[in-house]
Scaffold this motif. Sequence first.
Motif, PDB file in Angstrom:
ATOM      1  N   ALA A  27     -51.358 -12.673 101.897  1.00 35.43           N
ATOM      2  CA  ALA A  27     -51.326 -11.981 103.210  1.00 35.43           C
ATOM      3  C   ALA A  27     -49.899 -12.147 103.627  1.00 35.43           C
ATOM      4  N   PRO A  28     -49.635 -11.209 104.886  1.00 29.27           N
ATOM      5  CA  PRO A  28     -48.245 -11.456 105.393  1.00 29.27           C
ATOM      6  C   PRO A  28     -48.231 -12.848 106.101  1.00 29.27           C
ATOM      7  N   HIS A  36     -54.240 -21.026 116.428  1.00 26.33           N
ATOM      8  CA  HIS A  36     -53.071 -20.626 115.726  1.00 26.33           C
ATOM      9  C   HIS A  36     -52.981 -19.204 115.837  1.00 26.33           C
ATOM     10  N   MET A  37     -51.722 -18.543 115.986  1.00 28.85           N
ATOM     11  CA  MET A  37     -51.246 -17.030 115.797  1.00 28.85           C
ATOM     12  C   MET A  37     -51.816 -16.594 114.676  1.00 28.85           C
ATOM     13  N   MET A  38     -52.233 -16.924 113.512  1.00 30.67           N
ATOM     14  CA  MET A  38     -52.653 -16.403 112.481  1.00 30.67           C
ATOM     15  C   MET A  38     -53.909 -15.708 112.739  1.00 30.67           C
ATOM     16  N   PRO A  75     -58.754 -10.323 110.063  1.00 36.03           N
ATOM     17  CA  PRO A  75     -59.833  -9.201 109.909  1.00 36.03           C
ATOM     18  C   PRO A  75     -61.101  -9.268 110.624  1.00 36.03           C
ATOM     19  N   GLU A  76     -61.616  -8.306 111.125  1.00 38.13           N
ATOM     20  CA  GLU A  76     -62.721  -8.261 111.970  1.00 38.13           C
ATOM     21  C   GLU A  76     -63.802  -9.346 111.728  1.00 38.13           C
ATOM     22  N   ARG A  77     -64.222  -9.682 110.575  1.00 37.16           N
ATOM     23  CA  ARG A  77     -65.192 -10.447 110.176  1.00 37.16           C
ATOM     24  C   ARG A  77     -64.697 -12.039 110.691  1.00 37.16           C
ATOM     25  N   TYR A 136     -60.420 -18.917 105.940  1.00 40.90           N
ATOM     26  CA  TYR A 136     -59.401 -18.114 106.467  1.00 40.90           C
ATOM     27  C   TYR A 136     -58.218 -19.025 106.679  1.00 40.90           C
ATOM     28  N   ILE A 137     -58.395 -20.130 107.432  1.00 41.56           N
ATOM     29  CA  ILE A 137     -57.248 -21.100 107.373  1.00 41.56           C
ATOM     30  C   ILE A 137     -56.912 -21.637 106.227  1.00 41.56           C
TER      31      ILE A 137
END
Length: 286
Positions: free
Chosen positions: A28-29, A105-107, A112-114, A137-138
């Motif tokens: 991911a970016p 955190h800014m991530m 994603p919406e989920r 996700y983290i």
Amino acid sequence: MTQQTFPWVSPKRAAVLRRARPRGSVLAPRMSTAAVRIPEPARISWPPELPGGGPQIFVHEGARQALERRLELAGSGPVQLAVTDNVRRMVTNLRSRGTLRVRIHMMFLDAPERVKEALVRYVVRGDRDASQIVGDYIDSNSFRIRAERPVRHALRTKGQYHDLGAIQEMINSRYFGGQASDALITWGRRTAPKGNARTAIKLGTYSATERLIRIHPALDQRWVPRYFVTYIVFHELLHHVIPPVRIGKTTAIHPALFSLRERQYPQYIRALDWERRHLNRLLRFR
């Protein structure tokens, strides 16, 4: 003032929510589209005057307010949301005088919406399933977290025969879509071998705590082809974006995704063949 805790969340998962752990990663970016980090001064030749010496983040206020409003609606009460560039604590929250104070955190701003839905459920209700989604996700975005330790010495990218800065820029643009632009790179220090001759040589290393790639100075020689130096830099950039994976009690430094991406590199076979044929000559470098 009380810290909100959720006893039904496992200690392991709770630790993940408060401290990112390097695990499997998707590409991911590295930077959020809703928050920008001004890089370490070592990355730029004109370091701006920043409070505290940087790096600093600039947050899209609309994105922050939108997430703050979602938390307010879910919790039926006032919320103060702060966006951080923390190294260890990714999600924290506490209630103080009737206000829920949340730090993320800014991530998460461009998650994603989920994931955003799960974040809201976790923060407001301590939802167990939501904690798993947020933690995963983290885990998969731990490479977005800035370096824990600043680089203490000057970086040297231009060698006598090879320019690591130019090589990194080309690789990042061509193979990483600009996702690895915040990695630092330098030629390593020239050290004499122990004893009469080397028996092994590390041509490249990556320090996750510094976000720093070091390339052995043995590669800065006229007879070492650029394509081989480029492959070594590519390999270390993969370490930058694909963290190790814990498998039981062991850690896979080159997990399956890493190996797959490396084999897809166009010069992979050619570079390994060159290394096999010239390793002894590299070992004699002094």
